[in-house]
Design a protein around this motif. Sequence first.
Motif, PDB file in Angstrom:
ATOM      1  N   PRO A 292       0.791  -1.171  -0.040  1.00  0.00           N
ATOM      2  CA  PRO A 292      -0.091   0.108  -0.040  1.00  0.00           C
ATOM      3  C   PRO A 292       0.892   1.218   0.007  1.00  0.00           C
ATOM      4  O   PRO A 292       0.448   2.351  -0.184  1.00  0.00           O
TER       5      PRO A 292
ATOM      6  N   VAL B 157      -1.673   1.217  -8.376  1.00  0.00           N
ATOM      7  CA  VAL B 157      -1.952   1.205  -7.064  1.00  0.00           C
ATOM      8  C   VAL B 157      -3.057   0.423  -6.989  1.00  0.00           C
ATOM      9  O   VAL B 157      -3.888   0.469  -8.079  1.00  0.00           O
ATOM     10  N   SER B 158      -3.342  -0.161  -5.760  1.00  0.00           N
ATOM     11  CA  SER B 158      -4.880  -0.755  -5.519  1.00  0.00           C
ATOM     12  C   SER B 158      -5.446   0.313  -5.085  1.00  0.00           C
ATOM     13  O   SER B 158      -5.094   1.001  -4.135  1.00  0.00           O
ATOM     14  N   GLY B 159      -6.663   0.468  -5.371  1.00  0.00           N
ATOM     15  CA  GLY B 159      -7.750   1.652  -4.831  1.00  0.00           C
ATOM     16  C   GLY B 159      -8.818   1.764  -5.463  1.00  0.00           C
ATOM     17  O   GLY B 159      -9.415   0.831  -6.180  1.00  0.00           O
TER      18      GLY B 159
ATOM     19  N   ILE C 237       3.836   2.969  -5.181  1.00  0.00           N
ATOM     20  CA  ILE C 237       3.353   3.495  -6.329  1.00  0.00           C
ATOM     21  C   ILE C 237       3.947   3.044  -7.679  1.00  0.00           C
ATOM     22  O   ILE C 237       5.264   3.103  -7.675  1.00  0.00           O
TER      23      ILE C 237
ATOM     24  N   SER D  88      -5.642   5.375  -3.507  1.00  0.00           N
ATOM     25  CA  SER D  88      -4.770   4.364  -3.133  1.00  0.00           C
ATOM     26  C   SER D  88      -5.411   3.825  -1.808  1.00  0.00           C
ATOM     27  O   SER D  88      -6.207   4.470  -1.220  1.00  0.00           O
ATOM     28  N   GLU D  89      -5.116   2.686  -1.429  1.00  0.00           N
ATOM     29  CA  GLU D  89      -5.432   2.049  -0.085  1.00  0.00           C
ATOM     30  C   GLU D  89      -4.935   2.727   1.067  1.00  0.00           C
ATOM     31  O   GLU D  89      -5.563   2.669   2.244  1.00  0.00           O
TER      32      GLU D  89
ATOM     33  N   ALA E  66      -3.496  -3.056  -8.198  1.00  0.00           N
ATOM     34  CA  ALA E  66      -1.973  -2.700  -8.978  1.00  0.00           C
ATOM     35  C   ALA E  66      -1.696  -3.708  -9.838  1.00  0.00           C
ATOM     36  O   ALA E  66      -1.585  -4.962  -9.767  1.00  0.00           O
TER      37      ALA E  66
END
Length: 178
Positions: free
Chosen positions: A27, A71-73, A30, A89-90, A123
């Motif tokens: 998290p 990113v994950s989000g 990037i 993002s998270e 991501a």
Amino acid sequence: MGLLDKLSRTLPGARRAPEAVPAPQDPEAILAPVTGQVVALDAVPDPAFSQGMLGCGLGIRAQEDVAFSPVSGTVVADVKTKHALLIQSENGAEVLLHVGLDSVRLRGAGFRAFVRKGDRVRAGQPVMSFDRALMSERGLDDTVVVTVTNADAFASVRVVCDSDVEVSAGSELIRCER
């Protein structure tokens, strides 16, 4: 196999989204949305980016025509011309993914969005494709820019790769630490 999968295989000109690239699910990281050569943000030939008006980050001279989520989000903003996304993002970083300089002039031509506002992304997931040849024909720079627009919300936002190096999509570029 669902109906949409079947249709995408049978309709003329239909294209499926590319496969995801391997990406760490960190998290604070990037990641590179494309494979290519890193460009320092202050060397990106667009004053809004080079002067840091759109956040802290860098550019990449893309070698391919697909951008993957850095990113994950959640996608919190997209644009009608499909050349940019803002992903939260998270860990709360607002990450701008912007493909091409002055690419808004294409009015969406040559771009294909695989996600839209409100979608959750991981991501390394493909989020858009773009036509680098079209950009070149129109005299546009196809540099892909990634910035953290809310860098002041973090104790540290560091670019962790050097300029002028080659990176692969999914490799770490920036760290956002609280």
